[in-house]
Design an enzyme around this catalytic site. Sequence first.
Site, PDB file in Angstrom:
ATOM      1  CE  LYS A 412       1.600  16.991 114.449  1.00  0.00           C
ATOM      2  NZ  LYS A 412       1.980  15.764 114.580  1.00  0.00           N
ATOM      3  CB  VAL A 450       1.231   6.322 111.693  1.00  0.00           C
ATOM      4  CG1 VAL A 450       0.985   4.543 111.598  1.00  0.00           C
ATOM      5  CG2 VAL A 450      -0.213   6.954 111.938  1.00  0.00           C
ATOM      6  CG  LEU A 451       5.279   4.249 115.558  1.00  0.00           C
ATOM      7  CD1 LEU A 451       5.415   3.028 116.681  1.00  0.00           C
ATOM      8  CD2 LEU A 451       6.585   4.864 115.917  1.00  0.00           C
ATOM      9  CD  GLU A 542       8.970  19.627 115.674  1.00  0.00           C
ATOM     10  OE1 GLU A 542       8.905  18.774 115.262  1.00  0.00           O
ATOM     11  OE2 GLU A 542       9.671  21.387 115.555  1.00  0.00           O
TER      12      GLU A 542
END
Length: 624
Positions: A412, A450-451, A542
């Site tokens: 980001k 991150v899963l 977003e």
Amino acid sequence: MASSRRLPEPLKRVLWMVGDGLVWVCAVLVTTWMRFEYNHERAFVVDSWIVAGTAGGIQILVGMVLGPYLVKHARGSFEEVLALVRAAAITAVSLAVWTLWLQPYVVPRSVPASAGIIALMIMLALRFVVRSYRARKAVRRNVENNVIIYGAGVLGRRLVSNMVADVESDFRPVALIDDDRSKRKLKIDGVRVRGGREQITRIAQRYEATHLVVAIPQASAELMREINELAEENDLVVKVLPTVDRLLHADPQVSDLRDIDLEDLLGRRATQLDQIAIAEQITGKVVLVTGAGGSIGSELCRQIHRFRPARLVMLDRDESGLHGTELSIKGRSLMTDGDLVLADITDVDQLDEVFTLHRPDVVFHAAALKHLPLLETHPRQAWQVNVLGTLNVLRAAARSGVGTFVNISSDKAARPVAVLGYTKRLAERLTAYFAFTQPGRYVSVRFGNVLGSRGSVVPTFTEQIRRGGPVTLTHEDVERYFMLIPEACELVMQASAMGSDGDVLVLDMGSPVRIEELARTLIRLSGRTDIRIERTGLRRAEKLTEDLFGMDDPRPTDHELVRSVQVPPLAPQVLPTAFADARELVGWMRARADEVVGIAPHREQQPIFGRKRRDGGESTLTGA
């Protein structure tokens, strides 16, 4: 011999042993008869029978000592063939020595060699006939699950052989498929390669298949997703065969098969680390991790612990998170360990006390607020934690003489458009400033989603599926970069051992994944068919897709999965102490985050605070 499969194993070996002995007897008599031009009276004399019987006895004796009767071999396997050839060769040589030197001319001198060749061919032929018969019978047996195996390589072939040999298994291989056209005529234990993946539908219908097994090492994410979609269209259950490095053996069994998971579909694989460099950075050192109770921080602590640091100081303001991290590392958590620190990075005095007490050599700064929509509503909290909190940790680290400081950032921060991105970009710039003004090495590490981390999309979707839906996503075209938690932490440690002072190290995230595709995959993996997807529209700030580099120019590093960029340093002196309102705060952060040129301070310049060097002497940098 085929009927002996129902007999006890020791009795089977005896029958094969006696059978091979009789084969030698016949081979000697036949070759002697042929040598004497089919003259019965000259061929079938007492001496010929003695030599024939002796040959059979030697084969049995040698076979009992060296194999193939010593152990249970897979019928017709390479190991059995090798043992049989060895026993037959020793028998033929022994027979030749006896007939040529010890008892000359009992049988013609050519008989030992000729009989040995004939006997070996017959023994091998018998075994291959039995193996073919069993394979044909196994392939045609009635079972619950008919399996198509995708991949006719080493693992696929061995899996077919073992599935055929396991007559008790509920899985039966009915076809192999492979995209390599040179393998189209291949046949393994009665199972033929029937074509490439474009033939899955036809093969599944013809053989009434229930499962599709992927036996391709390092299959790409694109291939796995395509296979998964084809399987779904044909009501096939997808199973995956692990790669050889993950198997306990290189002889795959049905028990090794596992369900397809997100790691397969997203293409995330184990990272090859420079273990020596990481060990030099961590082993025997005092390491401090902020945000140690979070998803990234806790996994980072677990991986750091494996490298045996002198001390691992875990800092977080979440007591439950610290309890869980210590429990996962030590197997117990009494929370009396002095290395557990309950602290808030916005508390300057407490941070100074912690760093003065523990004097860490290496700091991993993972503490942050990360939920984009919530931070849009509460930008002051984002500023306090992600910017001022990071500055507090940087100052405390510099005062205590930290050798390496790693700031964990986010994608980001590349071309930011949201409060989260602004704060992460400013944290990167502050870290770059300290790299220019302070001894030690200060780097940032940037990666995407991150899963499995708390509050991330996968746990959210999983919970929505568990509750019966709907699964909510903002837009059908939204895509994100994903990485597994262990993989992200491995690369963070790798970055800590290789980054140049002031670098922002950007971890390879592979190809971006559409969130809608991820949602549909999770629904498929759940086995539910009643879950619908609901689109809610893009949230404020977003983006449809993320950018790992943005305005920064990436450069290669010594690690193929890591690239570096430079960000302009930001001096802490320019940070304002007060804002009229949240809008003014966001505007200021946006302006500083968009800067591409900054004043690069030199080490001779005056920093904003004094510090001690690790050697105990006064730093040449004095407080302003």
